[in-house]
Design an enzyme around this catalytic site. Structure first.
Site, mmCIF file in Angstrom:
data_model
loop_
_atom_site.group_PDB
_atom_site.id
_atom_site.type_symbol
_atom_site.label_atom_id
_atom_site.label_comp_id
_atom_site.label_asym_id
_atom_site.label_seq_id
_atom_site.Cartn_x
_atom_site.Cartn_y
_atom_site.Cartn_z
ATOM 1 N N TYR A 141 31.055 -50.913 -71.098
ATOM 2 C CA TYR A 141 31.493 -51.663 -69.923
ATOM 3 C C TYR A 141 32.145 -53.000 -70.305
ATOM 4 C CZ TYR A 141 29.178 -48.740 -66.382
ATOM 5 O OH TYR A 141 28.807 -47.727 -65.536
ATOM 6 N N LYS A 188 22.417 -41.877 -78.862
ATOM 7 C CA LYS A 188 23.176 -40.773 -79.450
ATOM 8 C C LYS A 188 23.323 -41.115 -80.937
ATOM 9 C CE LYS A 188 25.530 -36.920 -79.102
ATOM 10 N NZ LYS A 188 24.920 -35.606 -78.737
ATOM 11 N N ASP A 220 21.884 -36.270 -74.553
ATOM 12 C CA ASP A 220 22.130 -34.916 -74.013
ATOM 13 C C ASP A 220 20.805 -34.192 -73.781
ATOM 14 O OD1 ASP A 220 21.798 -34.924 -76.783
ATOM 15 O OD2 ASP A 220 23.286 -33.358 -77.176
ATOM 16 N N ASP A 244 23.600 -45.586 -66.560
ATOM 17 C CA ASP A 244 24.334 -45.353 -65.308
ATOM 18 C C ASP A 244 24.266 -43.875 -64.946
ATOM 19 O OD1 ASP A 244 26.134 -45.863 -63.139
ATOM 20 O OD2 ASP A 244 27.768 -45.066 -64.372
ATOM 21 N N ASP A 248 21.704 -41.776 -61.795
ATOM 22 C CA ASP A 248 22.176 -40.923 -60.695
ATOM 23 C C ASP A 248 21.448 -39.583 -60.733
ATOM 24 O OD1 ASP A 248 24.121 -42.874 -60.009
ATOM 25 O OD2 ASP A 248 25.548 -41.308 -59.443
#
Ligand code: IPM
Ligand code: MN
Length: 355
Positions: A141, A188, A220, A244, A248
């Site tokens: 970001y 990751k 993942d 983020d 959700d």
């Protein structure tokens, strides 16, 4: 004690949901004899329309001069093709940086009354109670360099310093101590250097918290575990973009993203915002779920003002209303039974006032 709060309704359903959250805060103030003062400022698409800037200077100034900030949502389809720095979302990112909060707390738990609202089977979702601690000021970001080069290729930088990882990791471990003492660090690290550093620093911080269990998961695999065994998570700590995305997903798991609240702490002024976006498809219809914003207001009372009893009173009112059968449009299977935004806010106020 006079407490001044800046409210940033923003775009889409933002004004509708913050309106109800303010109503609930006013009810808390009446019941517990606090004096709250609200000042409303522009952010996002409506601020661009008014002044050309998604975060006008007076908005940031008002936020920095207040004890806490309550935000609705930003984003509007009119700006879909604009360069990112001219979009409504750029205002929110500048606000986050300006306030300085780096730890974004996103609790996701299943209300017993909503077990059947989850797309997962009841036996899978039962007991789900996690806290996602999303790093909010680093990663893709904010990483430099970013942009579009001469050949037309576009790039962003995922960058983390040790200090940035350490401070958010400490928040996660401290909060785990108040919960079930388990931290899952999501990265990751099999592919990204920034994730390798993330993992190293988290392991180092963990040494100060021998009473907290630490596990690591690749993002993942975490996405998969979230749907296959959501109840096994306690605190999840992760970088900005992963947080983020996973939050959700967590929203859907517990029945609706409309329920999720967040608090951003660690900066000069705390920022409280529902996890959902501006939802242009339902904006202006009065059917948005205000519970995410209302529960964000509860987090404000807890984290900015240390008013734990008051915060718990809001959460209890929401819990009771849901247990008594409250459904909003996002949770309803048949539309007829759903309460609209205002009715929902009013019901929470009734429970809060001891009706
Ligand atoms: C969120 C939102 C924001 C984010 C957008 C609106 C910039 O999706 O708070 O989760 O990506 O952080
Ligand atoms: Mn998001």
């Amino acid at each position: 004690m006079l407490i001044n709060i800046t409210v940033l309704p923003g775009d889409g359903i933002g004004p509708e949901v913050t309106g109800e959250a303010v109503r609930v805060l006013e009810a808390v103030a009446r019941r517990f004899k606090h004096e709250l003062q609200f000042s409303s400022q522009a952010i996002g698409a409506n601020a661009i329309d008014k002044s050309g800037d998604p975060l006008p200077p007076e908005t940031l100034r008002s936020c920095l001069e207040s004890r806490a900030v309550l935000l609705g949502a930003v984003g509007h389809p009119n700006f879909e093709r604009h360069p990112v720095h001219q979009r409504p979302e750029a205002g929110l990112l500048r606000l986050r940086r300006g306030l300085g909060g780096f730890a974004n707390l996103r609790p996701a738990f299943i209300f017993p009354a909503l077990i059947d609202a989850s797309p997962l089977r009841p036996e899978i979702v039962r007991g789900t109670d996690m806290l996602i601690v999303r790093e909010l000021l680093g990663g893709l970001y904010f990483g430099e360099p970013r942009g579009i080069d001469e050949s037309g290729a576009a790039f962003n930088t995922m960058r983390y310093s040790e200090a940035e990882v350490e401070r958010v990791a400490r928040v996660a471990f401290e909060l785990a101590r108040l919960r079930r003492r388990k931290v899952t660090s999501v990265d990751k690290a099999n592919v990204l250097e920034s994730s390798q550093l993330w993992r190293e620093v988290v392991i180092r911080v963990a040494a100060d918290y021998p009473d907290v269990t630490l596990e690591h998961q690749y993002v993942d695999s975490c996405a998969m575990s979230l749907v296959s065994r959501p109840a096994s998570f306690d605190v999840i700590v992760t970088e900005n973009l992963f947080g983020d995305i996973l939050s959700d997903q967590a929203g859907a798991i517990v029945g609706s993203l409309g329920l999720l609240a967040s608090a951003t702490i660690g900066g000069r002024v705390g920022l409280y915002e529902p996890v959902h976006g501006s939802a242009p498809d339902i904006a202006g219809k009065g059917i948005a779920n205000p519970l995410g914003a209302i529960l964000s207001a509860a987090m404000m009372l807890r984290y900015s003002f240390a008013l734990e009893t008051e915060a718990a009173a809001i959460e209890q009112a929401v819990d009771q209303a849901l247990a008594a059968g409250l459904v909003t449009h996002d949770l309803a299977t048949s539309r007829a039974a759903a309460l609209n935004t205002e009715q929902c806010g009013r019901l929470i106020v009734e429970y809060l006032s001891g009706a």
